[in-house]
Write a protein that holds these residues in place. Structure first.
Motif, PDB file in Angstrom:
ATOM      1  N   PHE A   1      -3.156  16.022   3.236  1.00  0.00           N
ATOM      2  CA  PHE A   1      -2.216  14.925   3.003  1.00  0.00           C
ATOM      3  C   PHE A   1      -1.004  15.453   2.249  1.00  0.00           C
ATOM      4  O   PHE A   1      -1.141  15.918   1.128  1.00  0.00           O
ATOM      5  N   PRO A   2       0.217  15.396   2.794  1.00  0.00           N
ATOM      6  CA  PRO A   2       0.536  14.763   4.073  1.00  0.00           C
ATOM      7  C   PRO A   2       0.683  15.725   5.251  1.00  0.00           C
ATOM      8  O   PRO A   2       0.963  15.292   6.353  1.00  0.00           O
TER       9      PRO A   2
ATOM     10  N   LEU B   1      -3.920   7.726  -2.225  1.00  0.00           N
ATOM     11  CA  LEU B   1      -3.192   8.972  -2.044  1.00  0.00           C
ATOM     12  C   LEU B   1      -2.230   9.134  -3.207  1.00  0.00           C
ATOM     13  O   LEU B   1      -1.907   8.163  -3.902  1.00  0.00           O
TER      14      LEU B   1
ATOM     15  N   CYS C   1       2.867  10.698  -1.124  1.00  0.00           N
ATOM     16  CA  CYS C   1       2.389  10.485   0.248  1.00  0.00           C
ATOM     17  C   CYS C   1       2.703   9.077   0.763  1.00  0.00           C
ATOM     18  O   CYS C   1       2.393   8.770   1.924  1.00  0.00           O
TER      19      CYS C   1
ATOM     20  N   PRO D   1       5.248   9.190   3.824  1.00  0.00           N
ATOM     21  CA  PRO D   1       4.560   9.707   5.015  1.00  0.00           C
ATOM     22  C   PRO D   1       3.506   8.749   5.563  1.00  0.00           C
ATOM     23  O   PRO D   1       3.350   8.634   6.781  1.00  0.00           O
ATOM     24  N   ARG D   2       2.792   8.042   4.685  1.00  0.00           N
ATOM     25  CA  ARG D   2       1.806   7.076   5.165  1.00  0.00           C
ATOM     26  C   ARG D   2       2.481   5.894   5.857  1.00  0.00           C
ATOM     27  O   ARG D   2       2.004   5.415   6.876  1.00  0.00           O
TER      28      ARG D   2
ATOM     29  N   CYS E   1       0.302   3.188  -2.898  1.00  0.00           N
ATOM     30  CA  CYS E   1      -0.607   4.283  -3.211  1.00  0.00           C
ATOM     31  C   CYS E   1      -1.295   4.015  -4.547  1.00  0.00           C
ATOM     32  O   CYS E   1      -0.750   3.349  -5.422  1.00  0.00           O
TER      33      CYS E   1
END
Length: 208
Positions: free
Chosen positions: A65-66, A97, A101, A104-105, A120
């Motif tokens: 991740f990521p 996370l 991140c 990116p998520r 997060c």
């Protein structure tokens, strides 16, 4: 006031474990045989070296991740269930996370057609769930997660939230028992959407 759905991501909306295992094979020459949800005891070095420590495990997850999130795939029926539930409820994806991140998520989920608020978190989810319940002021909230520790945390910090235990990875689901603090265990999003909708329609908080 709309109801609120707070959902985890990995092994609830997106498959992760099997893709992490393939990456460990390719990148680190490690066999990954997870049976009970404990990553730290599931890794075996094929060269016969000592098993990865818990610190090694976290470092490998930090690589995945990521950087390797593109490997993940959508859980069957998750998108359709969220689309159905979004007609009547607000939805927040609460994912454990690191904060870097988050974007990116968001982008990863959007590629699958899932475009809801993403937050997060690190550690137990009870406190952030409690904050979200207060923020939205919803008459009824449902929390979905694959890990028993988070259901325990939510039961402690937000006892009025309905808690649904879901393990979408079949190889894990067969050996992971229902979380003791969850109100129900459902591993299929079609049935889960019905259960969640029933909680929303009733409009009542969970009994502590």
């Amino acid at each position: 006031m709309r109801p609120l759905l707070i959902s985890d991501c990995d092994e609830v909306l997106l498959h992760m474990v099997k893709h992490f295992g393939v990456w460990l094979d390719e990148r680190h020459d490690i066999d990954f045989q997870i049976q009970h949800g404990d990553f730290s005891t599931a890794m075996t070095r094929r060269d016969g070296g000592p098993p990865p420590s818990r610190e090694d495990m976290w470092a490998m997850l930090g690589e995945f991740f990521p950087g390797e999130m593109h490997r993940q795939t959508l859980v069957p029926h998750a998108l359709e269930a969220l689309e159905r539930l979004a007609r009547v409820a607000d939805i927040v994806i609460l994912t454990n996370l690191q904060d870097e991140c988050r974007q990116p998520r968001i982008e990863q989920l959007a590629k699958f057609g899932i475009e809801h608020r993403v937050e997060c978190n690190q550690g137990g989810k009870g406190t952030p769930v409690s904050r979200l319940v207060e923020e939205y002021g919803s008459p009824v909230t449902v929390f979905v997660d694959d890990l028993a520790v988070h259901h325990e945390s939510v039961a402690k910090h937000a006892p009025g939230v309905h808690r649904l235990h879901m393990v979408s990875e079949p190889t894990l689901a067969v050996s992971v028992p229902k979380a003791p603090e969850a109100h129900a265990r459902i591993d299929d999003w079609r049935e889960a959407a019905d259960w969640i909708s029933a909680r929303f329609e009733a409009g009542l908080p969970a009994e502590g």
